[in-house]
Design an enzyme around this catalytic site. Structure first.
Site, PDB file in Angstrom:
ATOM      1  N   HIS A 142       0.813  -1.224   0.000  1.00 46.20           N
ATOM      2  CA  HIS A 142       0.000   0.000   0.000  1.00 46.20           C
ATOM      3  C   HIS A 142       0.844   1.272   0.000  1.00 46.20           C
ATOM      4  CE1 HIS A 142       1.079  -0.135   4.211  1.00 46.20           C
ATOM      5  NE2 HIS A 142       0.662   1.098   4.336  1.00 46.20           N
ATOM      6  N   HIS A 173       1.198   6.781  -0.990  1.00 43.71           N
ATOM      7  CA  HIS A 173       0.418   5.949  -0.054  1.00 43.71           C
ATOM      8  C   HIS A 173      -0.939   5.663  -0.702  1.00 43.71           C
ATOM      9  CE1 HIS A 173      -1.625   4.637   3.606  1.00 43.71           C
ATOM     10  NE2 HIS A 173      -0.424   4.559   4.182  1.00 43.71           N
TER      11      HIS A 173
END
Length: 618
Positions: free
Chosen positions: A531, A546
């Site tokens: 992620h 992110h």
């Protein structure tokens, strides 16, 4: 004059070279070192860590990394903690149970438990020195109320040591700290002490129980709290939630009390007694060899177990509690801490390298008056092996001398010139004090003679000047990581990003499944959960992409990275593919956030909402 360190930038650089925040499972510190446990040691770059300004050295063994920074550690740790959060208790990567690994892990465990207690021991040493000064200079005798109260304050550290150790053990074993402290306080309760004074045995719930005191005990408490932690886990699984809140503490302390008095207490005492007997044997038959032997071990095999000296502190506290002095651990510290101070001073006076002088003079003060030798060891000795050998030779000579004259330290902390009065003791052992002063003289003379007669190359500090020079940052623009709706930093649905904890940022609510690079550079890390991707950008920018908020809850195939660590990417190049339907199905925020991790290093950082960019001016 040395430039003042920027701890925020230093922390960010260290985290990056440790493989990124996602690679850290446990972050802690001692007096001079950042202690880190990593998931994947292959992602750690020790050479790059050593080049970060302010880092004195790096030690990496398996998945445990120590970054040595000296006395700035508390300021640095605060910045590191801001970025990674609290990591205690995170599951560590399993390791093979080899004998060396088990031994090393045990020493690391003991060091982690004892390290937070050391300031109180050092404070007790200073209080003892203060009492001696008051007695010698102002004639304050042992019957004076001020003397008695101060002495009580100093001795309380050793009497109540089990309480401190219970707390640190509970934190280490992830159990109830207050209940662990209650267990220790119970063992020190006056009625038990009176009962135990008679000796022999009694019974507890019909079980034979050894009558013994626990003031100053360490190993007994550690064993007992370890058992408590296992019971804690078992009770959490066994008790229903409806009664766990009040029933678990009751059962936990009751069952642990039985096990402590009947098993772990006597067992720990037995081991402690055998250690004491071994020390007594050395004291009687080979006192001259004990300190040189531990010095040789510390300078050879001990290098594989950094921080192992902390695990041996209970030997010193036990000796102080039983015979009133320590002639082993404190003497070893005495030889190996004051010596580097004189070594650093000699190097500073002999060398013409400006960079080396900037390191050596503060390192000398740190060791001689602060009792911390790491700045010399890692900043000087390890970089110039001949100087390291000078230090070892001086320590060995002093250790042999201390053994032959049976040098004693009457309190903990007798390894700096500040605490030299600990060798005088409450009873005014002048002969022993003179022996200590002669020992200091031996270290000073040998250090200067060896350093000035030895030819050593300090040109490595020319390289340091070049390698530690921070490249000038270039102004940069971070573009949108996806096609979609722009979200300003203050509107991102996560307080960590909103507050700019990781750095200036902005978000994009994606309309396609493509995640793109906001800047050209090299892929520095990819989170195990995929992620988060970090990029070392051109011009010195450190950027994180992110993907989503709470996206760790996604399944493995729902974020697909299309790049690898070390790969060069261009602005706009696709980094990953995401499953937007999976975000919706699991009710997760799919905002893709771009963070400038080292934004504090730029003169100005501002968002351009119209162009969907973050602009940083160097």
């Amino acid at each position: 004059m040395a430039k003042k360190l920027n701890y925020a930038d230093m922390a960010a650089a260290i985290i990056t070279q440790l493989g990124g925040k996602e690679n850290l499972t446990n972050v802690n510190h001692c007096a001079t070192r950042l202690r880190v446990v990593v998931r994947d040691e292959a992602k750690v770059n020790p050479d790059a860590l050593k080049k970060i300004p302010g880092v004195l050295g790096v030690e990496a063994h398996a998945n445990q990394v120590q970054v040595i920074v000296g006395q700035i550690i508390e300021d640095l740790f605060l910045e590191v903690e801001k970025r990674v959060g609290k990591t205690d208790g995170v599951t560590q990567k399993p390791q093979e149970k080899k004998l060396v690994t088990i031994f090393s892990n045990f020493l690391q465990l003991m060091a982690g438990i004892m390290s937070p207690v050391i300031p109180s021991l050092i404070a007790a040493g200073f209080l003892t020195c203060l009492l001696l000064l008051l007695n010698l200079v102002f004639g304050l005798d042992s019957t004076n109320s001020t003397y008695i109260i101060l002495n009580n304050l100093a001795q309380s550290v050793f009497y109540f040591l089990p309480v401190f150790v219970a707390y640190t053990s509970a934190k280490k074993f992830d159990t109830e700290p207050v209940l662990a402290m209650l267990l220790a306080c119970w063992l020190l309760y006056p009625d038990w002490v009176t009962m135990a004074g008679a000796g022999g045995y009694t019974s507890y719930f019909g079980i034979p129980t050894l009558l013994t005191t626990y003031n100053g005990a360490v190993l007994q408490i550690i064993l007992s709290v370890w058992v408590m932690s296992k019971l804690d886990q078992a009770l959490k699984k066994a008790l229903p939630l409806s009664v766990r809140h009040f029933l678990k503490p009751f059962l936990l302390i009751l069952i642990t009390s039985v096990i402590t008095l009947t098993l772990t207490g006597p067992l720990g005492g037995l081991v402690t007694n055998y250690i004491a007997m071994f020390i007594a044997w050395i004291r009687n038959y080979a006192s001259w060899a004990a300190v040189p032997a531990i010095i040789i071990f510390a300078c050879t095999l001990g290098l594989l177990c950094p921080g192992f000296h902390l695990a041996l502190i209970p030997i010193a506290t036990t000796s102080l509690a039983t015979v009133g002095y320590d002639d082993f651990i404190n003497i070893w510290f005495f030889c190996c801490t004051i010596t580097p101070g004189f070594i650093a001073l000699a190097v500073a006076l002999k060398s013409r390298q400006r960079r080396l002088k900037e390191i050596a003079f503060p390192a000398s003060i740190s060791a001689l008056f602060g009792g911390i030798s790491e700045p010399t060891t890692y900043g000087i000795s390890y970089k110039m092996p001949k100087v390291y050998f000078c230090s070892i030779a001086t320590s060995l000579i002093t250790g042999l001398y201390a053994g032959f004259v049976h040098l004693k330290c009457y309190g903990f902390g007798g390894y700096s010139l500040t605490n030299i009065l600990l060798y005088l003791g409450e009873n005014g052992d002048t002969a022993n004090f003179i022996k200590a002063l002669i020992g200091v003289g031996i270290m000073a003379v040998c250090s200067f003679v060896f350093v000035f007669l030895t030819k050593w190359d300090d040109s490595v500090y020319n390289e340091d000047d070049e390698s530690e020079a921070v490249p000038a940052l270039a102004s940069i623009e971070l573009s949108a990581p996806a096609e979609g709706v722009y979200i300003a930093q203050e509107k991102i649905a996560d307080p960590v990003f909103t507050a700019g904890t990781l750095g200036a940022c902005f978000g994009i609510r994606p309309q396609t499944d493509e995640v793109k690079a906001p800047i050209s550079g090299i892929i520095n890390s990819i989170a195990p959960t995929k992620h988060a991707i970090t990029i070392k950008g051109e011009g010195g920018a450190e950027v994180m992409v992110h993907i989503g908020i709470d996206s760790m809850k996604l399944d493995e195939h729902e974020i697909e990275p299309l790049v690898e660590v070390g790969q060069t990417v261009s602005r706009g190049q696709q980094l990953a593919r995401i499953d937007l339907e999976a975000f919706k199905a699991k009710q997760l925020d799919d905002t893709i956030i771009v963070i400038l991790l080292n934004s504090a290093a730029y003169a100005e950082v501002r968002a351009d909402d119209q162009r969907q960019q973050l602009i940083a001016a160097a």
